[in-house]
Design a protein around this motif. Sequence first.
Motif, mmCIF file in Angstrom:
data_model
loop_
_atom_site.group_PDB
_atom_site.id
_atom_site.type_symbol
_atom_site.label_atom_id
_atom_site.label_comp_id
_atom_site.label_asym_id
_atom_site.label_seq_id
_atom_site.Cartn_x
_atom_site.Cartn_y
_atom_site.Cartn_z
ATOM 1 N N VAL A 86 10.200 0.803 -5.932
ATOM 2 C CA VAL A 86 9.304 -0.091 -5.206
ATOM 3 C C VAL A 86 7.851 0.154 -5.588
ATOM 4 O O VAL A 86 7.034 -0.775 -5.600
ATOM 5 C CB VAL A 86 9.519 0.050 -3.679
ATOM 6 N N LEU A 87 7.488 1.400 -5.930
ATOM 7 C CA LEU A 87 6.120 1.683 -6.365
ATOM 8 C C LEU A 87 5.820 0.975 -7.676
ATOM 9 O O LEU A 87 4.754 0.371 -7.843
ATOM 10 C CB LEU A 87 5.924 3.193 -6.515
ATOM 11 N N ARG A 88 6.754 1.033 -8.589
ATOM 12 C CA ARG A 88 6.567 0.392 -9.888
ATOM 13 C C ARG A 88 6.576 -1.135 -9.777
ATOM 14 O O ARG A 88 5.782 -1.821 -10.416
ATOM 15 C CB ARG A 88 7.670 0.847 -10.842
ATOM 16 N N ASP A 89 7.468 -1.661 -8.934
ATOM 17 C CA ASP A 89 7.663 -3.112 -8.899
ATOM 18 C C ASP A 89 6.772 -3.831 -7.885
ATOM 19 O O ASP A 89 6.424 -5.000 -8.083
ATOM 20 C CB ASP A 89 9.124 -3.434 -8.585
ATOM 21 N N ALA A 93 1.458 0.296 -1.330
ATOM 22 C CA ALA A 93 1.659 0.097 0.108
ATOM 23 C C ALA A 93 3.143 0.068 0.493
ATOM 24 O O ALA A 93 3.572 0.812 1.386
ATOM 25 C CB ALA A 93 0.943 -1.165 0.573
ATOM 26 N N PRO A 94 3.982 -0.753 -0.159
ATOM 27 C CA PRO A 94 5.411 -0.729 0.183
ATOM 28 C C PRO A 94 6.064 0.623 -0.097
ATOM 29 O O PRO A 94 6.968 1.047 0.643
ATOM 30 C CB PRO A 94 6.006 -1.827 -0.708
ATOM 31 N N ALA A 95 5.616 1.317 -1.166
ATOM 32 C CA ALA A 95 6.205 2.622 -1.482
ATOM 33 C C ALA A 95 5.894 3.634 -0.389
ATOM 34 O O ALA A 95 6.754 4.424 0.011
ATOM 35 C CB ALA A 95 5.685 3.116 -2.829
ATOM 36 N N LEU A 96 4.668 3.624 0.130
ATOM 37 C CA LEU A 96 4.306 4.549 1.208
ATOM 38 C C LEU A 96 5.038 4.207 2.500
ATOM 39 O O LEU A 96 5.446 5.104 3.239
ATOM 40 C CB LEU A 96 2.799 4.526 1.436
ATOM 41 N N ILE A 111 5.290 8.022 12.326
ATOM 42 C CA ILE A 111 4.278 7.901 11.277
ATOM 43 C C ILE A 111 3.576 6.555 11.406
ATOM 44 O O ILE A 111 4.205 5.496 11.354
ATOM 45 C CB ILE A 111 4.900 8.038 9.876
ATOM 46 N N GLU A 112 2.262 6.631 11.600
ATOM 47 C CA GLU A 112 1.430 5.428 11.666
ATOM 48 C C GLU A 112 0.772 5.212 10.309
ATOM 49 O O GLU A 112 0.180 6.134 9.746
ATOM 50 C CB GLU A 112 0.353 5.594 12.738
ATOM 51 N N ILE A 113 0.890 4.003 9.777
ATOM 52 C CA ILE A 113 0.385 3.727 8.433
ATOM 53 C C ILE A 113 -0.557 2.521 8.458
ATOM 54 O O ILE A 113 -0.235 1.481 9.042
ATOM 55 C CB ILE A 113 1.540 3.446 7.448
ATOM 56 N N ASP A 114 -1.705 2.687 7.825
ATOM 57 C CA ASP A 114 -2.631 1.590 7.594
ATOM 58 C C ASP A 114 -3.045 1.677 6.124
ATOM 59 O O ASP A 114 -3.902 2.484 5.763
ATOM 60 C CB ASP A 114 -3.856 1.711 8.511
ATOM 61 N N VAL A 115 -2.397 0.904 5.276
ATOM 62 C CA VAL A 115 -2.599 1.043 3.834
ATOM 63 C C VAL A 115 -3.081 -0.263 3.206
ATOM 64 O O VAL A 115 -2.820 -0.546 2.043
ATOM 65 C CB VAL A 115 -1.303 1.528 3.133
ATOM 66 N N ASN A 116 -3.840 -1.043 3.956
ATOM 67 C CA ASN A 116 -4.369 -2.281 3.391
ATOM 68 C C ASN A 116 -5.324 -2.015 2.233
ATOM 69 O O ASN A 116 -5.503 -2.862 1.359
ATOM 70 C CB ASN A 116 -5.095 -3.083 4.484
ATOM 71 N N GLY A 117 -5.933 -0.821 2.223
ATOM 72 C CA GLY A 117 -6.845 -0.480 1.140
ATOM 73 C C GLY A 117 -6.160 -0.203 -0.179
ATOM 74 O O GLY A 117 -6.829 0.083 -1.182
ATOM 75 N N ALA A 118 -4.816 -0.272 -0.202
ATOM 76 C CA ALA A 118 -4.077 0.032 -1.431
ATOM 77 C C ALA A 118 -4.028 -1.151 -2.398
ATOM 78 O O ALA A 118 -3.689 -0.981 -3.569
ATOM 79 C CB ALA A 118 -2.647 0.456 -1.094
ATOM 80 N N ASP A 119 -4.406 -2.321 -1.935
ATOM 81 C CA ASP A 119 -4.187 -3.528 -2.733
ATOM 82 C C ASP A 119 -4.953 -3.533 -4.050
ATOM 83 O O ASP A 119 -4.488 -4.092 -5.043
ATOM 84 C CB ASP A 119 -4.564 -4.768 -1.917
ATOM 85 N N ASP A 120 -6.141 -2.932 -4.071
ATOM 86 C CA ASP A 120 -6.990 -3.008 -5.263
ATOM 87 C C ASP A 120 -6.870 -1.788 -6.170
ATOM 88 O O ASP A 120 -7.604 -1.675 -7.153
ATOM 89 C CB ASP A 120 -8.465 -3.168 -4.844
ATOM 90 N N LEU A 121 -5.950 -0.889 -5.874
ATOM 91 C CA LEU A 121 -5.800 0.313 -6.694
ATOM 92 C C LEU A 121 -5.142 -0.005 -8.035
ATOM 93 O O LEU A 121 -4.258 -0.859 -8.114
ATOM 94 C CB LEU A 121 -4.943 1.350 -5.969
ATOM 95 N N GLY A 122 -5.565 0.734 -9.077
ATOM 96 C CA GLY A 122 -4.918 0.610 -10.370
ATOM 97 C C GLY A 122 -3.599 1.363 -10.405
ATOM 98 O O GLY A 122 -3.277 2.134 -9.492
ATOM 99 N N GLU A 123 -2.824 1.162 -11.466
ATOM 100 C CA GLU A 123 -1.492 1.771 -11.560
ATOM 101 C C GLU A 123 -1.556 3.293 -11.600
ATOM 102 O O GLU A 123 -0.806 3.976 -10.902
ATOM 103 C CB GLU A 123 -0.777 1.253 -12.812
#
Length: 214
Positions: A86-89, A93-96, A111-123
């Motif tokens: 899922v991280l690769r594809d 955010a989905p992987a976490l 576990i509380e997750i807020d990972v909206n900031g992950a969208d702009d990260l490079g591979e």
Amino acid sequence: MTDDDHGALDRLISAEQDERRRLALFLHDGPVQNLAGIALMLDGALHALAGENQEQCRSIIEAALAQQRATIRELRDLSFVLEPVVLRDHGLAPALRGLADQATHAYGVAIEIDVNGADDLGETASVALYTILRELLDQAIRRGPPGRITIRLAATADGGLLATMADNADPERRRRSLESIEERVRALHGEVHVRATDDGTEVRVTLPPHNARR
């Protein structure tokens, strides 16, 4: 190469060796032992079949199948942890979220997750950050396990990334446990800050803009 570079390389190699040792120990004590047990059960099933004891043979084979399915689940979980598809594809955010679901199911940790900031990260940054957060999660579970973990990703004012993980397990006191994480963060020219909170530990990882998008 400077003395500092040599020291950083030595620490990174040591951390990778520790990771391989932990993987080897897991495989030996888990799937390898399970497969050995399955082989013994199948031997028993053959003896029962030779003695025309079909009911005993059926019972042994059913137990072997149950153990085989459990071993497949263990290996599938290990594969997910090492490099989740899922991280690769689909991205970080989905992987976490998958990693958090797995920890909740296995250990009952909220576990509380807020990972909206992950969208702009490079591979490259996504893979490195996933590895860092996975290790922090594993450490928190080994210390506790905690009853609560919070993971947050957010963009910084300059366009970088701030990743925060907080838990309410016993505070981390072993310097060695953070060295591999610090080396991974330094490889991205980032910074790590660890502080004890009223009920646990908070780790903040900051990546600069140019490496957050690698």
